[in-house]
Scaffold this motif. Structure first.
Motif, short mmCIF file in Angstrom:
data_model
loop_
_atom_site.label_atom_id
_atom_site.label_comp_id
_atom_site.label_asym_id
_atom_site.label_seq_id
_atom_site.Cartn_x
_atom_site.Cartn_y
_atom_site.Cartn_z
N HIS A 55 83.00 12.48 4.93
CA HIS A 55 82.17 11.60 5.75
C HIS A 55 82.76 10.19 5.81
N GLN A 56 83.13 9.67 4.65
CA GLN A 56 83.68 8.31 4.60
C GLN A 56 85.02 8.23 5.34
N GLY A 57 85.84 9.28 5.15
CA GLY A 57 87.12 9.31 5.86
C GLY A 57 86.96 9.41 7.36
N MET A 58 86.02 10.22 7.80
CA MET A 58 85.74 10.35 9.25
C MET A 58 85.36 9.01 9.85
N ARG A 59 84.50 8.32 9.13
CA ARG A 59 84.02 7.02 9.63
C ARG A 59 85.21 6.07 9.85
N MET A 60 86.17 6.10 8.93
CA MET A 60 87.35 5.25 9.06
C MET A 60 88.25 5.71 10.21
N ASP A 61 88.53 7.01 10.25
CA ASP A 61 89.46 7.54 11.24
C ASP A 61 88.94 7.43 12.67
N LEU A 62 87.62 7.54 12.83
CA LEU A 62 87.04 7.57 14.18
C LEU A 62 86.52 6.20 14.62
N LEU A 63 86.64 5.21 13.74
CA LEU A 63 86.15 3.86 14.06
C LEU A 63 86.72 3.30 15.36
N PRO A 64 88.04 3.46 15.64
CA PRO A 64 88.59 2.86 16.87
C PRO A 64 88.07 3.49 18.17
N TYR A 65 87.35 4.61 18.05
CA TYR A 65 86.96 5.36 19.26
C TYR A 65 85.47 5.26 19.55
#
Length: 255
Positions: A164-174
């Motif tokens: 969940h935390q990683g997704m939040r970081m990876d998808l932040l620019p979108y």
């Protein structure tokens, strides 16, 4: 234009309640699960009760090819998925690490971790292309605090927390929001599955206190997805008043 929400594990418990809650609020819903009969029943219930559209997909989230084929088969007017609720999950067995059954471990790892990963990998590119979307991961108090005899289940939910935390970081620019909702004790089929159909043992889990119900968690999901676009509910822990940790409860003695 109505938003489209896809809910995994919608044949019972939390998934069913979430699908009904979102349909009630006007979302078009894609319901998924392995039990076709139950999907058909839920589809009819939504169609009768609400004005929202509903589309059901029967597949196993543990099998990437099945999941990919199912999402690819969606008609064009269902492909613009706005919300993904990664709900499918389970606990199997309650035993110490040296007595655990490997088949139980495999089921939990394949469903709780790999199933969530597979669905996210398939659906998130749609959201990236749209430059909008919301992924809701159903975690657990077990992903916040380990309890005895639940090491592997807890490990899978700790993995959900990390993903969940990683997704939040990876998808932040979108412009994609990511929310984790972690329930405490909720009375669903959860304990019946954990104890492999032993109803008496499952019932004892919920004796002596007022537990959460599936509608409580559906309400939390709706709260998160209904916030204004600039608001992301990042992490929510929802517990019964009578529960403090994964295995600490205040229970009233039977008279």
């Amino acid at each position: 234009m109505k938003k489209i929400a896809l809910i995994t594990g919608a044949t019972s418990g939390l998934g069913k309640a979430i699908a009904l809650r979102l349909a009630k609020e006007g979302y078009d819903v894609i319901i998924t699960g392995r039990r076709r009969e139950r999907l058909e029943e839920l589809e009819k219930e939504i169609e009768v009760k609400y004005e929202s559209r509903v589309y059901s997909l029967c597949f196993d989230v543990r099998k990437y090819n099945e999941a990919e084929q199912a999402i690819s088969s969606l008609p064009s007017d269902w492909k613009t998925i706005d919300i993904l609720v990664n709900n499918a999950g389970l606990a199997v067995g309650l035993s110490s690490i040296h007595e655990g059954e490997v088949d139980d471990w495999e089921r939990m790892i394949d469903t709780n971790i790999k199933g969530l990963l597979y669905m996210t990998r398939i659906v998130s590119p749609i959201m990236v292309e749209q430059k909008s979307g919301h992924i809701v991961n159903i975690g657990s108090i077990a992903g916040k605090a380990v309890y005895p005899n639940g090491a592997v289940y807890c490990a899978t939910k700790y993995a959900v927390n990390a993903l969940h935390q990683g997704m939040r970081m990876d998808l932040l620019p979108y412009n994609i929001r990511v929310t984790q909702i972690c329930p405490g004790a909720v009375e669903t089929e959860f304990s019946l599955v954990r104890f492999k159909g032993n109803q008496n043992r499952a019932d004892k889990v919920y004796e002596g206190y007022e537990n959460l119900n599936a509608d409580d968690i559906a309400e939390a999901v709706y709260y998160a997805v209904s916030q204004p676009a600039h608001v992301n509910i990042q992490d929510m822990l929802v517990m019964p008043t009578a529960q403090a940790t994964g295995n600490m409860f205040h229970k009233e003695e039977k008279k």
